[in-house]
Design a protein around this motif. Sequence first.
Motif, PDB file in Angstrom:
ATOM      1  N   ARG A  82      42.900  44.157  36.738  1.00 15.46           N
ATOM      2  CA  ARG A  82      43.032  43.438  35.580  1.00 15.46           C
ATOM      3  C   ARG A  82      43.559  42.070  35.684  1.00 15.46           C
ATOM      4  N   PRO A  83      43.159  41.165  34.958  1.00 17.35           N
ATOM      5  CA  PRO A  83      43.418  39.511  35.277  1.00 17.35           C
ATOM      6  C   PRO A  83      44.945  39.326  35.587  1.00 17.35           C
ATOM      7  N   GLY A  84      45.170  38.613  36.469  1.00 14.67           N
ATOM      8  CA  GLY A  84      46.699  38.368  37.002  1.00 14.67           C
ATOM      9  C   GLY A  84      46.654  37.172  37.945  1.00 14.67           C
ATOM     10  N   ALA A  85      47.886  37.096  38.549  1.00 12.50           N
ATOM     11  CA  ALA A  85      47.756  36.180  39.421  1.00 12.50           C
ATOM     12  C   ALA A  85      48.515  36.687  40.807  1.00 12.50           C
ATOM     13  N   GLU A 119      49.016  40.607  48.760  1.00 11.53           N
ATOM     14  CA  GLU A 119      48.983  41.870  47.805  1.00 11.53           C
ATOM     15  C   GLU A 119      47.422  41.899  47.736  1.00 11.53           C
ATOM     16  N   SER A 120      47.146  43.036  47.556  1.00  8.54           N
ATOM     17  CA  SER A 120      45.609  43.660  47.027  1.00  8.54           C
ATOM     18  C   SER A 120      45.273  43.089  46.055  1.00  8.54           C
ATOM     19  N   SER A 121      44.109  42.508  45.948  1.00  4.83           N
ATOM     20  CA  SER A 121      43.390  41.881  44.749  1.00  4.83           C
ATOM     21  C   SER A 121      42.061  41.942  44.687  1.00  4.83           C
ATOM     22  N   ILE A 122      41.503  41.587  43.598  1.00  2.00           N
ATOM     23  CA  ILE A 122      40.179  41.252  43.301  1.00  2.00           C
ATOM     24  C   ILE A 122      40.158  39.522  43.256  1.00  2.00           C
ATOM     25  N   SER A 123      39.073  38.704  44.173  1.00  2.00           N
ATOM     26  CA  SER A 123      39.330  37.556  44.299  1.00  2.00           C
ATOM     27  C   SER A 123      40.144  36.749  45.115  1.00  2.00           C
ATOM     28  N   GLY A 124      41.196  37.341  45.384  1.00  2.00           N
ATOM     29  CA  GLY A 124      42.196  36.758  46.243  1.00  2.00           C
ATOM     30  C   GLY A 124      43.347  36.062  45.455  1.00  2.00           C
ATOM     31  N   GLU A 176      36.995  36.844  38.607  1.00  2.00           N
ATOM     32  CA  GLU A 176      38.255  36.263  37.909  1.00  2.00           C
ATOM     33  C   GLU A 176      39.360  36.869  38.888  1.00  2.00           C
ATOM     34  N   PRO A 177      40.634  36.104  39.148  1.00  2.00           N
ATOM     35  CA  PRO A 177      41.716  36.764  40.072  1.00  2.00           C
ATOM     36  C   PRO A 177      42.172  37.800  39.275  1.00  2.00           C
ATOM     37  N   CYS A 178      42.311  38.960  40.111  1.00  2.00           N
ATOM     38  CA  CYS A 178      42.969  40.053  39.320  1.00  2.00           C
ATOM     39  C   CYS A 178      43.770  40.921  40.323  1.00  2.00           C
ATOM     40  N   THR A 179      44.945  41.463  39.721  1.00  2.00           N
ATOM     41  CA  THR A 179      45.751  42.588  40.267  1.00  2.00           C
ATOM     42  C   THR A 179      45.029  43.660  40.359  1.00  2.00           C
ATOM     43  N   PRO A 190      37.159  43.262  33.237  1.00  2.00           N
ATOM     44  CA  PRO A 190      38.490  42.299  33.648  1.00  2.00           C
ATOM     45  C   PRO A 190      37.769  41.312  34.802  1.00  2.00           C
ATOM     46  N   THR A 191      37.015  41.673  35.544  1.00  2.00           N
ATOM     47  CA  THR A 191      36.794  40.762  36.914  1.00  2.00           C
ATOM     48  C   THR A 191      35.577  39.819  36.419  1.00  2.00           C
TER      49      THR A 191
END
Length: 339
Positions: free
Chosen positions: A32-35, A40-45, A192-195, A310-311
Amino acid sequence: MTRTTPPRPVNVEAQFPELSSYRRMCTRLHPRPGAPKPTESSISGPFLWPAHEPWPTCREPHARDRGRRIDDVHQERHILQDAWRRNPQTGPSAEDLAALSALEQEHRVPDLREADPIPLLPLAQLFAKDVPGLMPPDGCDLLQVLWCPFDAHGTPRTPDVHLRWRNSAECGDALETSPAPEVVGSEGYVPEPCTVAPEQVMEHEYQELLSENLRYRIEEWEAQLEEEAEESGDEEEFVTYHHDLSIAPGWKVGGYASWAVTGPSEDVCSCGAPMRLLLAIASHEWDGGTRSWVPLEDRDLIATSGANIPTRVTVGRGGSLNIFACAADATHAHKLSLQ
């Protein structure tokens, strides 16, 4: 925020006890979109990438001098999101449309040759402490996934994927800003950055890989359910094995792969060991056929535009790119399947 997959609408193992031999746990990532932070584990870093270590590049010859700028892709998405939030009925204003027209333009990078190295894009960073079932090689606890943002690799043409396993305790000082290519071949390769909110869920094998007798009985059972739904006028609640009881949609680690496009493939590693699904990179978290998998926390968002993407990653024609790793040694060469 946690995400909770609803119980399956039918206890399929109660109907078909043999399916207990065709079960496997997966970890739904629920991006889901986040910072997210580098730790932390993430999509996009951002990635926890050692500052002293060179960033991976694509050196395979292919056209790479024309495409869209990454900042333009992000800005276009933000303008559209804000516009539809402000005006749900009309969307972008005339001023927004003018800005979008400029951002949608392709750009050329002069003198960038087909074999010149270009930085890969960070796609996913997953820590074993967050993601059950990741099964890293000995001495590693972190998987970092990067890709080349051009449809120029393999058959069918897909982005090339690079895997980096590492021990996070040995990273030292982290790289503050990762390099990026000047242009990308497709906006769908810019995440997009996602948590993430990992959740373990039980899956059952893809239908075509079940025994012939079991597959036939499931088809007969589904036909009966469909007939009952038609008689009651409740076709929208019709349950199917493929959509509701087998494989979870969306980004996930482990579990079973869907073979809806190509049909099943029994690939093995060069060492002779079987290949297992490592990561599914999905264009959608759910669609019209897989709404029973929508997390309880997102049920009110089913009809919201963009809630299931979301990504903002799109692979193929809106499908999934499955990454397979050797079951004996995850450092062996991986394989890809576009579904």
